[in-house]
Design a protein around this motif. Structure first.
Motif, short mmCIF file in Angstrom:
data_model
loop_
_atom_site.label_atom_id
_atom_site.label_comp_id
_atom_site.label_asym_id
_atom_site.label_seq_id
_atom_site.Cartn_x
_atom_site.Cartn_y
_atom_site.Cartn_z
N UNK A 52 -16.68 -9.11 -17.97
CA UNK A 52 -16.72 -7.74 -18.47
C UNK A 52 -15.29 -7.23 -18.59
N UNK A 53 -14.98 -6.72 -19.78
CA UNK A 53 -13.60 -6.31 -20.05
C UNK A 53 -13.25 -4.97 -19.41
N UNK A 54 -14.23 -4.10 -19.31
CA UNK A 54 -14.00 -2.83 -18.61
C UNK A 54 -14.57 -2.98 -17.21
N UNK A 55 -13.75 -3.49 -16.31
CA UNK A 55 -14.22 -3.83 -14.97
C UNK A 55 -13.05 -3.83 -13.99
N UNK A 56 -13.37 -3.76 -12.72
CA UNK A 56 -12.34 -3.85 -11.70
C UNK A 56 -11.65 -5.21 -11.77
N UNK A 57 -12.42 -6.26 -12.03
CA UNK A 57 -11.86 -7.60 -12.10
C UNK A 57 -10.77 -7.69 -13.17
N UNK A 64 12.27 -3.66 -2.28
CA UNK A 64 12.23 -4.93 -1.58
C UNK A 64 11.02 -5.16 -0.72
N UNK A 65 10.15 -4.15 -0.58
CA UNK A 65 8.97 -4.28 0.27
C UNK A 65 7.80 -4.87 -0.51
N UNK A 66 6.76 -5.27 0.24
CA UNK A 66 5.55 -5.81 -0.39
C UNK A 66 4.87 -4.73 -1.22
N UNK A 67 4.08 -5.16 -2.18
CA UNK A 67 3.41 -4.22 -3.08
C UNK A 67 2.09 -3.74 -2.50
N UNK A 68 1.61 -2.62 -3.04
CA UNK A 68 0.33 -2.03 -2.69
C UNK A 68 -0.40 -1.64 -3.97
N UNK A 69 -1.72 -1.53 -3.89
CA UNK A 69 -2.52 -1.13 -5.05
C UNK A 69 -3.25 0.17 -4.77
N UNK A 70 -3.38 1.01 -5.81
CA UNK A 70 -4.30 2.14 -5.81
C UNK A 70 -5.17 1.98 -7.05
N UNK A 71 -6.47 1.86 -6.84
CA UNK A 71 -7.42 1.62 -7.93
C UNK A 71 -8.41 2.77 -8.00
N UNK A 72 -8.81 3.14 -9.22
CA UNK A 72 -9.85 4.15 -9.36
C UNK A 72 -10.71 3.87 -10.58
N UNK A 73 -11.92 4.43 -10.55
CA UNK A 73 -12.84 4.37 -11.69
C UNK A 73 -13.07 5.78 -12.18
N UNK A 92 -13.93 11.23 -11.33
CA UNK A 92 -13.36 10.09 -10.61
C UNK A 92 -14.32 9.73 -9.49
N UNK A 93 -15.05 8.63 -9.66
CA UNK A 93 -16.12 8.31 -8.70
C UNK A 93 -15.81 7.15 -7.77
N UNK A 94 -14.59 6.61 -7.85
CA UNK A 94 -14.17 5.59 -6.89
C UNK A 94 -12.66 5.60 -6.75
N UNK A 95 -12.20 5.50 -5.51
CA UNK A 95 -10.76 5.47 -5.23
C UNK A 95 -10.54 4.51 -4.08
N UNK A 96 -9.60 3.59 -4.26
CA UNK A 96 -9.37 2.59 -3.23
C UNK A 96 -7.88 2.30 -3.07
N UNK A 97 -7.44 2.27 -1.81
CA UNK A 97 -6.06 1.93 -1.47
C UNK A 97 -6.04 0.55 -0.82
N UNK A 98 -5.10 -0.31 -1.27
CA UNK A 98 -5.00 -1.67 -0.74
C UNK A 98 -3.54 -2.00 -0.52
N UNK A 99 -3.24 -2.61 0.62
CA UNK A 99 -1.87 -3.07 0.84
C UNK A 99 -1.35 -2.70 2.21
N UNK A 100 -0.24 -3.30 2.61
CA UNK A 100 0.29 -3.11 3.97
C UNK A 100 0.68 -1.67 4.29
N UNK A 101 1.16 -0.92 3.29
CA UNK A 101 1.55 0.46 3.55
C UNK A 101 0.36 1.40 3.64
N UNK A 102 -0.84 0.90 3.27
CA UNK A 102 -2.06 1.70 3.34
C UNK A 102 -3.03 1.16 4.39
N UNK A 103 -2.51 0.39 5.33
CA UNK A 103 -3.38 -0.25 6.33
C UNK A 103 -4.16 0.77 7.15
N UNK A 104 -3.61 1.96 7.34
CA UNK A 104 -4.28 2.97 8.16
C UNK A 104 -5.24 3.84 7.36
#
Length: 465
Positions: A70-75, A133-142, A193-205
């Motif tokens: 699916x082209x319009x997808x989180x993947x 220089x730090x590791x990257x993080x993601x913020x994803x939403x639908x 906006x019906x979904x919001x997700x934080x991923x990564x070392x700076x968002x561990x908490x």
């Protein structure tokens, strides 16, 4: 609702463009390139934009980002972020990495097309460093796009994209402010906006369940969804073309009666689908926002909510938080994602209250329109028995008490199998309500251990003690 320190889209873009510590790429598919266009229109974009790209053709898109179902997808969104961020850092890390926060923004969208009346929605996200220089993080939403024209949808998407990038770069330590800022220069009539997700070392908490709950609380969406493993998901990822059983409640705590209700409803749904169909029935535990707000003055108790979610997910259940006080609105929500049967599970007392006219005051057709909407798309009410006191009579659907003027309507529903009576395997427990169990836990009355849902770790009840 707008964020504290509310700024126009132009103001936000100009601040980013004039900050030479941030540099990134933009990849947008499906609704123009309105996010990056905002950076070009304002000026000084050379300070921010390393590259912009839009691969509309499927063959070209597959060649760049790999094939997907699916082209319009989180993947697809994650593949885009993977590819673009890797190229960005490979090519510029040595030159600018010591003093630059790299980012890649991407979206993949289905906007209004020529003779297209389908669902308009999209995924967008940003991959970024919080420090050079730090590791990257993601913020994803639908996002759901609600404007009636393609042009208006493009404009809204561009504004939301800017809000996401600005919030990610400047509001990372203030979740409340970040969520509110997503709707700057927008309205709930334009986007959801019906979904919001934080991923990564700076968002561990960060607890993404709280993030999504805030979307509902602050009016960005009427629903938030969490899968049985605790992950934040977009509803279509769970419900797409699947039969559904939903139980509404407060679940403070989930009880043996709740589990039996689900069991009985699931058995009825399997019988409706036909033995051996093999179709997976998705079970959902729904908590309304009114329920959460009723428990505490001044707003939602996030710790209380997380404790409830932990208990339900420990039982392997999906959790939905919604603003749908009316059942016909809940029915319409599920019908957006599936054309399969939907079973809405209610106890007899709540079922009887559905015949009260005040639930339907906003509908021109009143109670008849409300029930018409409720049963529109293969929806059935599964009605579970109740008891008022220990050893008292068990009341079932057959003895439902409704206004005399509504009796014929109830008879019609039963004759046409719109409502179905369920049995109970725990009749001796029916008079115990969740509030009774909670009082036992607080009072140190060990009887609660026989009443709560089985197989739950005892530490999950510590919040009551």
């Amino acid at each position: 609702m707008v964020s504290p320190g509310y700024a126009t889209t132009k103001d936000k873009v100009l601040r980013i463009n004039l900050d030479d510590s941030m540099y990134g790429t933009f990849a947008e598919i499906g609704a123009g390139q309105e996010t990056v266009n905002n950076f070009f229109y304002v000026g000084a974009s050379a300070g921010t934009v390393a590259k912009s790209i839009s691969a509309y053709d499927m063959t070209m898109s597959d060649a760049i980002y790999g094939k997907t179902k699916r082209y319009v997808s989180r993947e697809r969104l994650v593949h885009m972020l993977d590819h673009e961020y890797e190229l960005l850092t490979q090519r510029l890390e040595q030159k600018r990495g010591a003093d630059t926060r790299f980012f890649s923004y991407a979206n993949t969208v289905r906007a209004r097309g020529y003779k297209d009346n389908g669902e308009c929605h999209g995924w967008m996200g940003i991959r970024l460093q919080m420090s050079p220089g730090h590791a990257s993080n993601d913020i994803l939403l639908h996002v759901r796009l609600l404007d009636p024209t393609n042009r208006r949808q493009q404009e809204a998407l561009g504004v939301l994209g800017v809000n996401l990038i600005y919030g990610a770069l400047f509001f990372d330590g203030d979740l409340d402010r970040f969520v509110c800022s997503l709707m700057d220069n927008l309205t709930a009539q334009r986007v959801e906006v019906d979904m919001l997700k934080f991923v990564g070392p700076d968002f561990a908490s960060v607890d993404n369940r709280i993030c999504s709950l805030m979307l509902v609380e602050k009016g960005l969406t009427p629903t938030a969804m969490f899968s049985a493993n605790g992950s934040v998901v977009q509803p279509a990822e769970c419900f797409y073309r699947k039969p559904i059983v939903v139980l509404r409640g407060g679940f403070q705590p989930p009880s043996r009666v709740h589990m039996d209700m689900l069991k009985q409803s699931r058995m009825r749904m399997n019988a409706q689908l036909g033995n051996g169909s093999g179709e997976e029935v998705v079970e959902v535990m729904e908590i309304t926002m009114n329920n959460l707000l009723r428990e505490r003055e001044g707003g939602v108790d996030y710790n209380d909510f997380v404790a409830r979610a932990d208990m339900l997910q420990a039982l392997g259940k999906n959790v939905l938080v919604s603003k749908f006080a009316q059942f016909h609105r809940l029915s319409a929500f599920f019908s957006r994602y599936t054309d399969k049967p939907i079973g809405v599970l209610v106890g007899l007392p709540l079922f009887e209250r559905l015949f009260e006219a005040h639930w339907y005051e906003e509908l021109e057709g009143g109670i008849l329109e409300g029930f018409g909407r409720l049963f529109k798309n293969q929806v059935r009410l599964h009605v579970y028995p109740t008891a008022r006191e220990p050893g008292g009579d068990i009341r079932r659907l057959e003895s439902a008490s409704v206004p005399v003027a509504m009796q014929s309507l109830l008879d019609y529903m039963r004759t046409n199998e719109m409502v179905e009576a369920l049995d109970s395997e725990v009749e001796e427990l029916l008079h115990f309500k969740p509030r009774d169990i909670r009082k036992m836990i607080l009072a140190g009355d060990d009887r609660w251990q026989e009443l709560v849902a089985p197989n739950l770790p005892g530490n999950l009840y510590q919040k009551f003690q």
